[in-house]
Write a protein that holds these residues in place. Structure first.
Motif, PDB file in Angstrom:
ATOM      1  N   SER A  25       0.934  -1.128   0.223  1.00 24.22           N
ATOM      2  CA  SER A  25       0.029   0.114  -0.184  1.00 24.22           C
ATOM      3  C   SER A  25       0.621   1.026   0.353  1.00 24.22           C
ATOM      4  CB  SER A  25      -1.033   0.085   1.477  1.00 24.22           C
ATOM      5  OG  SER A  25      -0.093   0.112   2.408  1.00 24.22           O
ATOM      6  N   TRP A  39     -18.433   4.979  -0.479  1.00 24.01           N
ATOM      7  CA  TRP A  39     -17.414   5.040   0.854  1.00 24.01           C
ATOM      8  C   TRP A  39     -18.270   5.868   2.150  1.00 24.01           C
ATOM      9  CZ3 TRP A  39     -13.693   1.576   3.445  1.00 24.01           C
ATOM     10  CH2 TRP A  39     -12.531   1.203   2.624  1.00 24.01           C
ATOM     11  N   GLY A  77     -13.312   7.882   1.846  1.00 27.33           N
ATOM     12  CA  GLY A  77     -11.578   7.162   1.902  1.00 27.33           C
ATOM     13  C   GLY A  77     -10.172   8.551   2.700  1.00 27.33           C
ATOM     14  N   SER A 110      -5.281   9.690   2.175  1.00 34.37           N
ATOM     15  CA  SER A 110      -6.110   8.599   1.664  1.00 34.37           C
ATOM     16  C   SER A 110      -4.954   7.158   1.549  1.00 34.37           C
ATOM     17  CB  SER A 110      -6.712   8.124   0.291  1.00 34.37           C
ATOM     18  OG  SER A 110      -7.937   9.914   0.434  1.00 34.37           O
ATOM     19  N   HIS A 115      -4.679   0.583  -1.441  1.00 39.22           N
ATOM     20  CA  HIS A 115      -3.684  -0.343  -1.610  1.00 39.22           C
ATOM     21  C   HIS A 115      -3.882  -1.560  -2.899  1.00 39.22           C
ATOM     22  CE1 HIS A 115      -4.451  -0.989   2.534  1.00 39.22           C
ATOM     23  NE2 HIS A 115      -5.147   0.027   2.245  1.00 39.22           N
ATOM     24  N   LEU A 165      -7.682  -1.187  -4.563  1.00 36.85           N
ATOM     25  CA  LEU A 165      -8.744  -0.678  -3.297  1.00 36.85           C
ATOM     26  C   LEU A 165      -8.135   0.748  -2.279  1.00 36.85           C
ATOM     27  CD1 LEU A 165     -10.911  -1.532  -1.910  1.00 36.85           C
ATOM     28  CD2 LEU A 165      -9.298  -2.348   0.129  1.00 36.85           C
ATOM     29  N   THR A 210      -8.629   3.047   0.928  1.00 37.09           N
ATOM     30  CA  THR A 210      -9.044   3.403   2.434  1.00 37.09           C
ATOM     31  C   THR A 210      -8.740   4.423   2.336  1.00 37.09           C
ATOM     32  OG1 THR A 210      -7.390   1.960   3.224  1.00 37.09           O
ATOM     33  CG2 THR A 210      -8.878   0.790   2.263  1.00 37.09           C
ATOM     34  N   ALA A 252      -6.137   3.592   7.735  1.00 41.04           N
ATOM     35  CA  ALA A 252      -6.334   1.626   6.976  1.00 41.04           C
ATOM     36  C   ALA A 252      -5.577   0.681   7.338  1.00 41.04           C
ATOM     37  CB  ALA A 252      -6.999   1.354   6.326  1.00 41.04           C
ATOM     38  N   GLN A 296      -7.269  -4.627   5.065  1.00 47.61           N
ATOM     39  CA  GLN A 296      -8.078  -5.072   3.569  1.00 47.61           C
ATOM     40  C   GLN A 296      -6.849  -6.688   2.344  1.00 47.61           C
ATOM     41  OE1 GLN A 296     -10.356  -2.628   3.517  1.00 47.61           O
ATOM     42  NE2 GLN A 296      -9.632  -2.236   5.551  1.00 47.61           N
ATOM     43  N   HIS A 328     -10.742   6.574  -6.790  1.00 48.43           N
ATOM     44  CA  HIS A 328     -10.445   5.438  -7.568  1.00 48.43           C
ATOM     45  C   HIS A 328     -11.028   5.211  -8.439  1.00 48.43           C
ATOM     46  CE1 HIS A 328     -11.236   0.163  -7.097  1.00 48.43           C
ATOM     47  NE2 HIS A 328     -12.371   0.822  -7.908  1.00 48.43           N
TER      48      HIS A 328
END
Length: 290
Positions: free
Chosen positions: A100, A127, A131, A141, A144, A157, A159, A163, A168, A276
């Protein structure tokens, strides 16, 4: 054609898989020009209003990008070059590396409305916290990422920045779905998985063992000491292949290439599904340049 625009070969590969009709039933036109504008914004990180006029009205480019982020079109388009590489045996399934990276959020990324317009439907990558996470440096942010052996993204991904990586891991692995030619099931399992010490948990090891996937995940010193201290009550030693783990630099190099896109290195999008989609567009570009 400007620097970074879609070439004739890239356009020919994408064109059959693009949506034809808009929401109201009308046919979309000039997909190539609009996608080139989206790629320009992802690479340069400029505000939408500052797009060069050769891409047409900035509102058209932004609206199409937002729609395709919300309904998952960009995720589907990402599988097109992945499936083509897999069919030509150019996708390296021998090892998938997972890691990540944190991205600072620009001040324009904050302040999104707390409610999603129901008449447009709930976006696929929605989300509730958008995020965004708060840390010492401000809003962040986290991306991943899982990549294949040839340093191209397989799944990603978004998150909040705080996180944890291990929480994850399964979600990232479940997103690896490369379609096969014909009507076969998508391919979802690499031969080996490599990850750093942040992913050294029994849950992850049991998950990989249940799917028949070998792993190269080092065991931290504190976990090893705790296992030895418990003696016969402790768990069995974890297998670790040093030679396989040496290839973990592949995911680091993939992240480095991905962050060459300024809109992916720094988050400018207010919505999580928008960011994303931006990172997915950058991933598509990396696959098309293969």
């Amino acid at each position: 054609m400007g620097r970074g625009d879609l070439s004739k070969d890239e356009w020919a590969r994408l064109r059959p898989h693009l949506p034809v009709n808009g929401r109201q039933g009308g046919r979309w036109a000039s997909h190539r020009r609009v996608i080139s504008g989206i790629l320009y914004r992802a690479r340069a990180g400029v505000p939408w209003r500052d797009l060069p006029t050769r891409f047409g009205p900035w509102t058209t480019v932004y609206d199409r990008h937002r729609r395709w982020c919300a309904d998952g079109t960009w995720d589907r388009i990402l599988t097109v070059p992945q499936a083509a590489a897999d069919a030509e045996v150019r996708l390296d399934w021998s090892l998938a590396s997972i890691d990540s990276t944190s991205c600072r959020a620009h001040q324009h990324a904050a302040g999104a409305r707390k409610r999603i317009r129901r008449n447009r439907g709930i976006p696929k990558q929605h989300w509730t916290d958008e995020g965004l996470g708060r840390s010492r440096g401000g809003l962040t942010s986290k991306i991943h990422l899982a990549c294949e052996g040839s340093r191209h993204p397989l799944a990603l991904l978004i998150t909040p920045g705080q996180a944890g990586d291990s929480t994850q891991f399964e979600a990232v692995m479940e997103r690896i779905r490369v379609p096969r030619p014909g009507s076969g099931r998508p391919r979802t399992r690499p031969d080996h998985v490599s990850a750093d010490k942040a992913h050294s948990t029994q849950r992850i090891r049991f998950y990989l063992r249940g799917r028949g996937i070998s792993h190269a995940i080092p065991e931290p010193r504190n976990q090893r000491a705790n296992r030895l201290r418990r003696g016969s009550q402790g768990s069995r030693p974890t297998g670790f292949d040093k030679e396989t783990y040496k290839r973990r630099n592949e995911v680091e190099r993939t992240i480095h290439r991905l962050k060459g896109f300024r809109a992916a290195a720094t988050r400018y999008d207010k919505r999580a599904y928008g960011f994303h989609g931006t990172v997915t567009v950058a991933s598509i570009r990396l696959w098309l340049r293969r």
